[in-house]
Design an enzyme around this catalytic site. Sequence first.
Site, short mmCIF file in Angstrom:
data_model
loop_
_atom_site.label_atom_id
_atom_site.label_comp_id
_atom_site.label_asym_id
_atom_site.label_seq_id
_atom_site.Cartn_x
_atom_site.Cartn_y
_atom_site.Cartn_z
N GLY A 61 0.95 -1.21 -0.08
CA GLY A 61 -0.02 0.24 -0.25
C GLY A 61 0.62 1.06 -0.04
N CYS A 88 5.55 -5.90 1.57
CA CYS A 88 6.21 -4.60 1.28
C CYS A 88 5.46 -3.70 2.95
CB CYS A 88 5.35 -4.21 0.25
SG CYS A 88 5.31 -2.53 -1.11
N TYR A 89 4.21 -3.30 2.03
CA TYR A 89 3.45 -2.24 3.54
C TYR A 89 2.91 -3.60 4.59
CZ TYR A 89 0.31 0.71 6.41
OH TYR A 89 -0.48 1.30 6.78
N HIS A 175 8.09 -7.62 -4.13
CA HIS A 175 7.13 -7.80 -4.21
C HIS A 175 6.83 -9.69 -5.12
CE1 HIS A 175 4.44 -5.00 -3.48
NE2 HIS A 175 5.52 -3.80 -4.14
N GLU A 177 4.73 -11.32 -6.77
CA GLU A 177 3.84 -11.17 -7.40
C GLU A 177 3.54 -10.39 -8.46
OE1 GLU A 177 3.55 -9.38 -4.96
OE2 GLU A 177 2.62 -6.94 -4.71
N SER A 229 -25.49 -9.69 -23.25
CA SER A 229 -25.77 -8.40 -24.31
C SER A 229 -24.59 -8.80 -25.39
CB SER A 229 -24.77 -7.45 -23.35
OG SER A 229 -23.44 -7.86 -23.06
N GLY A 230 -23.80 -10.19 -25.29
CA GLY A 230 -22.85 -11.09 -26.88
C GLY A 230 -21.69 -10.54 -26.20
N GLY A 231 -21.41 -9.60 -24.97
CA GLY A 231 -20.43 -9.67 -24.43
C GLY A 231 -20.01 -10.99 -23.66
N VAL A 232 -18.83 -10.82 -23.19
CA VAL A 232 -17.71 -12.34 -22.54
C VAL A 232 -18.61 -12.79 -21.18
CG1 VAL A 232 -15.33 -13.42 -22.23
CG2 VAL A 232 -15.73 -11.61 -23.73
N ASP A 233 -19.08 -11.72 -20.44
CA ASP A 233 -19.22 -11.96 -19.34
C ASP A 233 -20.58 -12.21 -19.22
OD1 ASP A 233 -16.83 -10.60 -18.60
OD2 ASP A 233 -17.69 -8.80 -18.16
N SER A 234 -21.40 -11.53 -20.06
CA SER A 234 -22.08 -12.44 -19.78
C SER A 234 -23.07 -13.45 -20.40
CB SER A 234 -23.83 -10.82 -20.53
OG SER A 234 -23.90 -10.99 -21.81
N SER A 235 -22.46 -13.80 -21.77
CA SER A 235 -22.32 -14.99 -22.80
C SER A 235 -21.95 -15.95 -21.58
CB SER A 235 -21.54 -14.56 -23.46
OG SER A 235 -21.91 -14.30 -24.45
N LYS A 374 -11.40 -11.71 -15.00
CA LYS A 374 -11.68 -11.47 -16.69
C LYS A 374 -11.51 -12.52 -17.03
CE LYS A 374 -13.84 -9.28 -19.86
NZ LYS A 374 -15.05 -8.63 -19.77
#
Length: 518
Positions: A61, A88-89, A175, A177, A229-235, A374
């Site tokens: 942070g 880190c923090y 870090h 990550e 909607s045709g987008g990735v998430d709603s598909s 995503k």
Amino acid sequence: MGVDGTVAAERVAVLDFGGQYAQLIARRVRECHVYCELLAGDTPPERLRSGGFAAVILSGGPSSVYGADAPFAHPGLWSCGLPLLGICYGQQLLAHALGGRVEPADHGEYGGAELEVVAAEGVLAGLPQHMPVWMSHGDRVLSPPPGFAVLGRTATTPVAAMGSAARRLYGVQFHPEVAHTPAGMQVLRNFLHGVCGLRGSWSMGRYAEAASAALAAEVGDGRAIVALSGGVDSSVATALVYRALGDRVTAIYVDHGLQRAGEVEEVTAGFAGAFPGLRFVHVSAADRFLAALRGVTDPEEKRRTIGRTFIEVFEQEAARLGPVDFLVQGTIYPDVIESGAAAGAATIKTHHNVGGLPERMRLRLLEPLRPLFKDEVRTLGEELGLPPELVWRQPFPGPGLAIRILGEVTEARLELLRRADAVVREELGPHGLGREIWQGFAVLPGARTVGVMGDGRSYGELVAVRAIASLDGMTADWARLPHEVLARLSARLVNEVPGVNRVVYDITSKPPATIEWE
Ligand code: XMP
């Protein structure tokens, strides 16, 4: 098994202290096949226990533990018995809380550094004596708390890694990550598997199974609709809920006429091919949306108009289906974080989704993708058998091309933008840029400029090309496209899209700009 596909005691909490890499830590943990969630920095230990979390990671942070507004962990965290890794923090908090010495910064340590491994044990088990790490800090830990061993140091940071094996508490200043710490994943695996004893049995296949079982249990004999909607998430949400509910779910695809070239056909054919049994309602409402948008030029007004019309059309169609109890939505984790962060913050843009529908229609909302990022949503889509063209499509805003046409949206300008956009996508696709570039598209800024074409004067439309690299859409940088690609884009747009006589490339990152122009 829980809704998230975890077996009991295999969940990790990442406590967020505002570090830019907090989400990245969560992704890395899941790459180790351990399910994990981001929670507020001061989450009380009782919540961690009741949530079934078996271990805790404290993110970095921007603060100093000596700062006036420094965010602190819950005081009960250190003695609650859960194994813990401070990054880190997070390490500075751990040291500060348990009696170590943290020195306020005169100067920081940013970028690459060499870690000298003093004791290859705990989170540093099996690591070489010297290894490159990535640093980004002001304050540093001068001496560890009583009972802690120094495990590593750098030229400027005397305690770059520390730990108490007996209490299972560890801290690293660097870090693990980020990719600039090549052995970082080993550090995380050491913590998760070695220190915490987690087996790492989480996978997207298990998630699909568990989430679909949970949906089936929740809906029971009820019926659901999903706004596709045709987008990735709603598909992906549609695919998942179809697996869970079969013919008790109906997907309603509202075609608002603001889609890219070929998109409506791709979505309808994609779903018909992959899920022949899915109840699928395709509503063509382009005229209605265009009529509503007539004369609207203000970006926010445009978004509100589209959102309102969408709700009206959706509601009408849903009413034809008879009684429905649930609405499924493809909300994903960054949406949750953004809306959380947005509490009390300025509205940058009114995002159009199906917000407002559940209350209005008295439906219960189901959000089966809520804990996912995503890229995980895409993996899940593949797991569920969605065609790659649908899984790998670029994120596309709910209000569609309307927010890429500055000024009034007309059928003629939509057609022009569709053609320009198709050229941009064609040129970016084959260069392997398709998956590296988060989004690449054309914009019609609504400016006309003078040119010379053939031997005559032209007065045509300006097209702007936007191509960006991003991890999650929250921040973005403009893509350094090769000059040859830019040259081809420019030539093709002017030659193939009638009415266009000039092309510019948008070289603004987000922030200060946003990805979309409106
Ligand atoms: P901005 O323009 O806010 O976009 O930087 C961030 C990401 O969100 C997408 N976007 C939207 N997605 N409804 C959506 O579903 C919207 O109203 C909307 N507006 C922007 C944008 O394409 C980018 O991926």
